[in-house]
Design a protein around this motif. Structure first.
Motif, PDB file in Angstrom:
ATOM      1  N   ALA A   1       0.823  -1.210   0.000  1.00 56.56           N
ATOM      2  CA  ALA A   1       0.000   0.000   0.000  1.00 56.56           C
ATOM      3  C   ALA A   1       0.860   1.266   0.000  1.00 56.56           C
ATOM      4  CB  ALA A   1      -0.925  -0.004   1.218  1.00 56.56           C
ATOM      5  N   ALA A   2       2.076   1.146   0.555  1.00 52.30           N
ATOM      6  CA  ALA A   2       2.923   2.334   0.715  1.00 52.30           C
ATOM      7  C   ALA A   2       3.277   2.975  -0.622  1.00 52.30           C
ATOM      8  CB  ALA A   2       4.194   1.967   1.482  1.00 52.30           C
ATOM      9  N   ALA A   3       3.156   2.223  -1.726  1.00 49.54           N
ATOM     10  CA  ALA A   3       3.494   2.779  -3.034  1.00 49.54           C
ATOM     11  C   ALA A   3       2.381   3.657  -3.598  1.00 49.54           C
ATOM     12  CB  ALA A   3       3.803   1.642  -4.001  1.00 49.54           C
ATOM     13  N   PHE A   4       1.245   3.743  -2.903  1.00 50.38           N
ATOM     14  CA  PHE A   4       0.095   4.482  -3.428  1.00 50.38           C
ATOM     15  C   PHE A   4      -0.107   5.803  -2.698  1.00 50.38           C
ATOM     16  CE2 PHE A   4      -0.514   0.192  -4.733  1.00 50.38           C
ATOM     17  CZ  PHE A   4      -1.072   0.302  -5.992  1.00 50.38           C
ATOM     18  N   ASP A   5      -0.754   6.720  -3.385  1.00 44.80           N
ATOM     19  CA  ASP A   5      -1.095   8.012  -2.802  1.00 44.80           C
ATOM     20  C   ASP A   5      -2.602   8.213  -2.914  1.00 44.80           C
ATOM     21  OD1 ASP A   5      -1.203  10.570  -1.852  1.00 44.80           O
ATOM     22  OD2 ASP A   5      -0.531  11.491  -3.741  1.00 44.80           O
ATOM     23  N   PRO A   6      -3.352   8.206  -1.809  1.00 45.61           N
ATOM     24  CA  PRO A   6      -2.908   7.923  -0.445  1.00 45.61           C
ATOM     25  C   PRO A   6      -2.631   6.433  -0.258  1.00 45.61           C
ATOM     26  CG  PRO A   6      -5.289   8.169  -0.503  1.00 45.61           C
ATOM     27  CD  PRO A   6      -4.795   8.501  -1.886  1.00 45.61           C
ATOM     28  N   PRO A   7      -1.787   6.084   0.744  1.00 47.46           N
ATOM     29  CA  PRO A   7      -1.346   4.694   0.894  1.00 47.46           C
ATOM     30  C   PRO A   7      -2.345   3.830   1.644  1.00 47.46           C
ATOM     31  CG  PRO A   7      -0.268   6.049   2.521  1.00 47.46           C
ATOM     32  CD  PRO A   7      -1.122   6.988   1.705  1.00 47.46           C
ATOM     33  N   CYS A   8      -3.617   3.986   1.321  1.00 53.45           N
ATOM     34  CA  CYS A   8      -4.646   3.237   2.059  1.00 53.45           C
ATOM     35  C   CYS A   8      -5.940   3.214   1.247  1.00 53.45           C
ATOM     36  CB  CYS A   8      -4.909   3.893   3.424  1.00 53.45           C
ATOM     37  SG  CYS A   8      -5.477   5.582   3.302  1.00 53.45           S
ATOM     38  N   THR A   9      -6.830   2.354   1.673  1.00 53.03           N
ATOM     39  CA  THR A   9      -8.189   2.326   1.136  1.00 53.03           C
ATOM     40  C   THR A   9      -8.941   3.536   1.679  1.00 53.03           C
ATOM     41  OG1 THR A   9      -8.196  -0.076   0.998  1.00 53.03           O
ATOM     42  CG2 THR A   9     -10.348   0.999   1.225  1.00 53.03           C
ATOM     43  N   ASN A  10      -9.781   4.153   0.824  1.00 52.57           N
ATOM     44  CA  ASN A  10     -10.670   5.183   1.366  1.00 52.57           C
ATOM     45  C   ASN A  10     -12.075   5.005   0.808  1.00 52.57           C
ATOM     46  OD1 ASN A  10     -10.304   6.276  -1.199  1.00 52.57           O
ATOM     47  ND2 ASN A  10      -9.096   8.011  -0.503  1.00 52.57           N
ATOM     48  N   VAL A  11     -13.006   5.672   1.454  1.00 50.27           N
ATOM     49  CA  VAL A  11     -14.416   5.512   1.092  1.00 50.27           C
ATOM     50  C   VAL A  11     -15.047   6.895   0.985  1.00 50.27           C
ATOM     51  CG1 VAL A  11     -14.938   5.008   3.522  1.00 50.27           C
ATOM     52  CG2 VAL A  11     -16.646   4.492   1.771  1.00 50.27           C
ATOM     53  N   HIS A  12     -15.879   7.067  -0.031  1.00 45.46           N
ATOM     54  CA  HIS A  12     -16.376   8.402  -0.381  1.00 45.46           C
ATOM     55  C   HIS A  12     -17.869   8.364  -0.672  1.00 45.46           C
ATOM     56  CE1 HIS A  12     -16.851  11.694  -3.533  1.00 45.46           C
ATOM     57  NE2 HIS A  12     -16.533  12.332  -2.433  1.00 45.46           N
ATOM     58  N   VAL A  13     -18.572   9.375  -0.163  1.00 47.93           N
ATOM     59  CA  VAL A  13     -19.986   9.574  -0.497  1.00 47.93           C
ATOM     60  C   VAL A  13     -20.047  10.772  -1.440  1.00 47.93           C
ATOM     61  CG1 VAL A  13     -22.284  10.108   0.395  1.00 47.93           C
ATOM     62  CG2 VAL A  13     -20.745   8.625   1.699  1.00 47.93           C
ATOM     63  N   GLY A  14     -20.388  10.527  -2.694  1.00 45.83           N
ATOM     64  CA  GLY A  14     -20.327  11.582  -3.701  1.00 45.83           C
ATOM     65  C   GLY A  14     -21.657  12.258  -3.994  1.00 45.83           C
ATOM     66  N   MET A  15     -22.764  11.635  -3.604  1.00 44.75           N
ATOM     67  CA  MET A  15     -24.092  12.200  -3.876  1.00 44.75           C
ATOM     68  C   MET A  15     -25.006  11.842  -2.721  1.00 44.75           C
ATOM     69  SD  MET A  15     -24.745  11.051  -7.815  1.00 44.75           S
ATOM     70  CE  MET A  15     -24.314   9.348  -7.512  1.00 44.75           C
ATOM     71  N   ILE A  16     -25.912  12.758  -2.412  1.00 46.75           N
ATOM     72  CA  ILE A  16     -26.925  12.432  -1.404  1.00 46.75           C
ATOM     73  C   ILE A  16     -28.175  13.266  -1.669  1.00 46.75           C
ATOM     74  CG2 ILE A  16     -26.116  14.175   0.260  1.00 46.75           C
ATOM     75  CD1 ILE A  16     -26.707  12.006   2.478  1.00 46.75           C
ATOM     76  N   ARG A  17     -29.357  12.686  -1.478  1.00 43.72           N
ATOM     77  CA  ARG A  17     -30.595  13.458  -1.565  1.00 43.72           C
ATOM     78  C   ARG A  17     -31.653  12.766  -0.719  1.00 43.72           C
ATOM     79  NH1 ARG A  17     -33.785  10.533  -5.428  1.00 43.72           N
ATOM     80  NH2 ARG A  17     -32.347   9.199  -6.534  1.00 43.72           N
ATOM     81  N   GLY A  18     -32.629  13.537  -0.275  1.00 46.20           N
ATOM     82  CA  GLY A  18     -33.709  12.930   0.490  1.00 46.20           C
ATOM     83  C   GLY A  18     -34.558  13.971   1.185  1.00 46.20           C
ATOM     84  N   GLY A  19     -35.708  13.513   1.696  1.00 49.58           N
ATOM     85  CA  GLY A  19     -36.581  14.379   2.486  1.00 49.58           C
ATOM     86  C   GLY A  19     -37.552  15.179   1.662  1.00 49.58           C
ATOM     87  N   THR A  20     -38.639  15.657   2.348  1.00 45.29           N
ATOM     88  CA  THR A  20     -39.651  16.437   1.642  1.00 45.29           C
ATOM     89  C   THR A  20     -39.930  17.796   2.288  1.00 45.29           C
ATOM     90  OG1 THR A  20     -41.263  15.115   2.857  1.00 45.29           O
ATOM     91  CG2 THR A  20     -40.947  14.559   0.557  1.00 45.29           C
ATOM     92  N   ALA A  21     -39.770  17.931   3.588  1.00 53.22           N
ATOM     93  CA  ALA A  21     -40.121  19.205   4.224  1.00 53.22           C
ATOM     94  C   ALA A  21     -39.371  19.349   5.547  1.00 53.22           C
ATOM     95  CB  ALA A  21     -41.629  19.269   4.485  1.00 53.22           C
ATOM     96  N   HIS A  22     -39.329  20.602   6.029  1.00 52.91           N
ATOM     97  CA  HIS A  22     -38.677  20.903   7.311  1.00 52.91           C
ATOM     98  C   HIS A  22     -39.232  20.074   8.457  1.00 52.91           C
ATOM     99  CE1 HIS A  22     -35.896  24.329   7.061  1.00 52.91           C
ATOM    100  NE2 HIS A  22     -36.593  24.697   5.989  1.00 52.91           N
ATOM    101  N   ASN A  23     -40.556  19.842   8.399  1.00 52.82           N
ATOM    102  CA  ASN A  23     -41.212  19.306   9.599  1.00 52.82           C
ATOM    103  C   ASN A  23     -41.744  17.892   9.407  1.00 52.82           C
ATOM    104  OD1 ASN A  23     -43.130  20.008   7.786  1.00 52.82           O
ATOM    105  ND2 ASN A  23     -44.326  21.329   9.169  1.00 52.82           N
TER     106      ASN A  23
END
Ligand SMILES: [Zn+2]
Length: 387
Positions: free
Chosen positions: A228-250
């Motif tokens: 892993a040390a040969a990579f940048d970054p030298p580790c696995t990572n996890v990413h949330v690229g999109m999110i949506r949800g909900g209909t109203a404040h209340n």
């Protein structure tokens, strides 16, 4: 027999087909098949399920195993909304650069590979040379596995593969793999004043997003393995690229949708990360259902790519090092079809002209110098196979 086109002429033809992944690539495949068959090269196709795309592969040289495959993809990323100075589907030279969608990623290499195959056909080679042009690479390398299976059934089995993604002709011997998911958290709607009696899909979904942050804190904080040390970054990572949800404040949100993607270093198993995430999602679902039995966490697989692991005494790597004189270690963090070829038992290396930093951009180009360097590489390659 048609004229023998220069790599530059072939590139101009390939660029003119707008083979964005969402569209058919058949016009391009027809042209390549016509051109190669005109030079006495038999082409094979592997069709996708809807038969609007095809992979093309072909073999030149003695009908024996142990050949070398030049692997490229025919699809390109969209140009929608990008400010291009000239038509992205017309190869245009300006200031020592060849502009056009796919010049770097990766019709430049495709053109050179087609040139090399015709050259090998006319010059004669002792070791077979094959070409493999896939579809749907840019939407998750999904076209490669069925193409590889079809190739193995139709052609003498090759032993080594050069995947010509742009590396400035450096031999890249490892890259990360990945798994990603579409997540749908289903909650239960109540008035937000009594939110304890409902299930907010957003607020529970946020716990999974926060789990991703915790995983990153763990992996970035850990001592990397030698691999892993040969990579940048030298580790696995996890990413949330999109999110949506909900209909109203209340109202407690009934639905929350988000993506979750892992980039996994060689030495770790993408499927193990998948399982770890599924376990976490299942545990969360059980907690939600303790509040409202209707609640769900629905995880759909979106993408999966094995890691590309450096080989011990890899034959593909050794060949490219001989041709380029580059003996340095090169790893990248983007995915390629090399991992699918490696998984299918081939020795693989990623090596192609141009700079990945220019790929997918408006005004994508390959410099004339880089393209010429690719041409020299192919001349040496065909020479090496002839010997
Ligand atoms: Zn590519």
């Amino acid at each position: 027999m048609p004229d023998r086109l220069s790599p530059r002429d072939i590139l101009a033809r390939l660029i003119a087909f707008p083979t964005v992944s969402r569209d058919s690539n058949l016009d391009l495949v027809d042209w390549v098949e016509d051109y190669l068959s005109g030079h006495g090269i038999t082409c094979h196709r592997h069709w996708n399920d809807t038969r609007d795309k095809a992979a093309l592969f072909a073999h030149v040289g003695p009908e024996v195993e142990g050949g070398l495959v030049l692997s490229g993809h025919t699809d390109v990323v969209p140009v929608d909304g990008q400010p291009w100075t000239s038509d992205p589907f017309t190869l245009t030279e300006r200031d020592g650069r060849l502009y056009g969608r796919g010049t770097t990623d990766m019709k430049g290499f495709d053109a050179l590979a087609i040139w090399a195959l015709v050259e090998a056909r006319h010059a004669g080679v002792a070791r077979p040379l094959q070409i493999a042009l896939s579809y749907d690479e840019e939407i998750g390398c999904t076209g490669a596995p069925p193409m590889i299976a079809a190739m193995q059934a139709a052609l003498p089995r090759a032993s080594a593969v050069i995947v010509g993604e742009p590396t400035n002709l450096a031999p890249v011997t490892g890259h990360k793999g990945g798994v990603s998911f579409d997540v749908h958290v289903q909650g239960f709607e109540v008035h937000s004043s009594i939110l304890d009696r409902g299930v907010s899909a957003i607020m529970w979904g946020a716990k999974l997003v926060e789990w991703a942050n915790a995983v990153n804190a763990e992996t970035y904080g850990a001592e990397p393995s030698a691999l892993a040390a040969a990579f940048d970054p030298p580790c696995t990572n996890v990413h949330v690229g999109m999110i949506r949800g909900g209909t109203a404040h209340n109202i407690t949100a009934k639905d929350c949708h988000f993506s979750m993607g892992f980039r996994v270093v060689p030495g770790e198993d993408p499927q193990a990360w998948r399982q770890r995430f599924l376990d976490r999602a299942a545990a969360l679902e059980a907690e939600m259902q303790a509040v409202r039995p209707e609640a769900r966490v629905i995880v759909t697989d979106a993408f999966s790519l094995p890691t590309f692991v450096p080989e011990e005494d890899g034959a593909a790597e050794a060949l490219v090092r001989r041709l380029t004189g580059d003996n340095a270690t090169h790893m990248v963090s983007y995915g390629t079809e090399a991992s699918h070829f490696q998984t299918a038992g081939y020795s693989a290396v990623v090596c192609g002209p141009g700079d990945i930093g220019i790929a997918h951009q408006p005004d994508e180009y390959i410099s004339v110098a880089d393209f010429e360097a690719g041409h020299d590489f192919m001349r040496r390659l065909v020479g090496a196979l002839a010997a």
